[in-house]
Design a protein around this motif. Structure first.
Motif, PDB file in Angstrom:
ATOM      1  N   ALA A 170       0.843  -1.210   0.000  1.00 31.35           N
ATOM      2  CA  ALA A 170       0.000   0.000   0.000  1.00 31.35           C
ATOM      3  C   ALA A 170       0.874   1.255   0.000  1.00 31.35           C
ATOM      4  O   ALA A 170       0.616   2.206  -0.743  1.00 31.35           O
ATOM      5  CB  ALA A 170      -0.926  -0.015   1.201  1.00 31.35           C
ATOM      6  N   ALA A 174       1.053   3.636  -3.399  1.00 29.26           N
ATOM      7  CA  ALA A 174       0.134   4.786  -3.269  1.00 29.26           C
ATOM      8  C   ALA A 174       0.477   5.879  -4.295  1.00 29.26           C
ATOM      9  O   ALA A 174      -0.436   6.443  -4.918  1.00 29.26           O
ATOM     10  CB  ALA A 174       0.167   5.323  -1.843  1.00 29.26           C
ATOM     11  N   ARG A 179      -4.345   1.141  -4.861  1.00 29.48           N
ATOM     12  CA  ARG A 179      -4.706   0.928  -3.459  1.00 29.48           C
ATOM     13  C   ARG A 179      -4.617  -0.562  -3.128  1.00 29.48           C
ATOM     14  O   ARG A 179      -4.987  -1.406  -3.960  1.00 29.48           O
ATOM     15  CB  ARG A 179      -6.127   1.437  -3.185  1.00 29.48           C
ATOM     16  CG  ARG A 179      -6.268   2.947  -3.387  1.00 29.48           C
ATOM     17  CD  ARG A 179      -7.665   3.449  -3.050  1.00 29.48           C
ATOM     18  NE  ARG A 179      -8.700   2.856  -3.860  1.00 29.48           N
ATOM     19  CZ  ARG A 179      -9.532   1.893  -3.467  1.00 29.48           C
ATOM     20  NH1 ARG A 179      -9.471   1.415  -2.236  1.00 29.48           N
ATOM     21  NH2 ARG A 179     -10.439   1.403  -4.283  1.00 29.48           N
ATOM     22  N   THR A 238      -6.472   2.815   1.882  1.00 28.67           N
ATOM     23  CA  THR A 238      -5.398   1.900   1.458  1.00 28.67           C
ATOM     24  C   THR A 238      -4.607   1.432   2.678  1.00 28.67           C
ATOM     25  O   THR A 238      -4.507   2.153   3.681  1.00 28.67           O
ATOM     26  CB  THR A 238      -4.492   2.535   0.380  1.00 28.67           C
ATOM     27  OG1 THR A 238      -3.741   1.477  -0.237  1.00 28.67           O
ATOM     28  CG2 THR A 238      -3.532   3.589   0.933  1.00 28.67           C
TER      29      THR A 238
END
Ligand code: NAP
Length: 251
Positions: A170, A174, A179, A238
């Motif tokens: 994650a 990002a 996600r 996320t």
């Protein structure tokens, strides 16, 4: 239609939770690649989706083998031209034994199917997600990765590993608008749980007694969480581990 025109690979979608996710995603407009070892169940999932007017393809895959996973990603790209969603759901429970009695080869197999597979599928699918500048990965962990369960050391370790890997990926992806989240289901009525209760009503009642909501979960209830995490409804989420356990872990 929360997943209109999205392409989703769902591993282990020949039965149980994976099949419920495939059916729901297809109903929400996604085109599905069912990646599983079980050809009969996989073809059934594809037929169920197609009968309801959806799009699905079966790709026979052992998710613990890099070459097969690479081929899975390639076949999904050839068929649909993009991959937006990856659900790493395939898993096995492994033997029931105390840690000191646990056979090494069973440990290796459980870790390979449950945890290495998440690494491999992500490794081969993330580069395809880069091409669309977005993606959603949903990993299926378990409450066994959060709490203490006896006689399931490999399963518990693999599921805890999925939570850690989810968080690592994650933060890594990002910036690429990918996600990565996981779901920690409690006891869900699927072939996996039926194998452990062996069809015994007493064994099932014992499980139900431990459930704050007074019942075992349904695969569709995990699928609802997987839809949330794959769709724009969770656009600001996320690295999370979403618990779907009827309250088991808060007892
Ligand atoms: P399931 O009905 O046994 O489904 C698992 C699917 O994964 C089966 O179709 C299985 O195929 C497939 N699979 C196994 N090994 C594979 C491999 N190497 N490559 C590709 N596919 C493989 O079990 P489920 O309950 O739906 O489980 C789905 C996920 O939820 C698993 O990760 C499980 O650990 C997790 N989970 C389940 C529960 C629960 O209570 N049911 C709770 C927490 C987490 P075969 O039938 O051919 O083995």
């Amino acid at each position: 239609m929360k997943l209109k025109n999205k392409v989703a690979i769902i591993t282990g979608a020949s039965s149980g939770i994976g099949r419920a996710i495939a059916e729901l995603y297809a109903a929400e407009g996604a085109m599905i690649a069912v990646a599983d070892l079980d050809e009969t169940g996989g073809t059934e999932t594809v037929d169920i989706v197609r009968e309801k007017g959806g799009y699905a393809l079966f790709v026979k895959t052992d998710v613990s083998k890099a070459r097969e996973v690479a081929s899975m990603a390639r076949q999904a790209m050839e068929k649909y031209g993009r991959i937006d969603i990856l659900v790493n759901n395939a898993g096995i429970e492994g033997k029931s034994a105390l840690t000191a009695d646990y056979p090494e080869e069973d440990w290796d197999r459980v870790l390979a199917v449950n945890l290495k597979s998440v690494f491999l599928c992500s490794k081969y699918v993330i580069p395809e997600m880069f091409k669309n500048c977005q993606g959603a990965i949903v990993n299926i962990s378990s409450i066994a990765g959060m709490t203490a369960f006896q006689k399931a050391p490999a399963y518990a370790a693999s599921k805890a590993g999925i939570i850690a890997l989810t968080r690592s990926m994650a933060i890594e992806y990002a910036p690429n608008n990918i996600r990565v989240n996981c779901i920690c289901p409690g006891i869900i009525k699927t072939p996996m749980v039926e194998r452990s209760t062996k069809g015994s009503l007493d064994a099932e009642r014992k499980l139900i007694r431990e459930e704050p909501l007074g019942r075992i979960g349904k695969p569709e209830e995990v699928a609802n969480a997987a839809l949330y995490l794959a769709s724009d409804d969770s656009s600001y989420v996320t690295g999370s581990a979403l618990v779907v356990d009827g309250g088991w872990t808060i007892k």
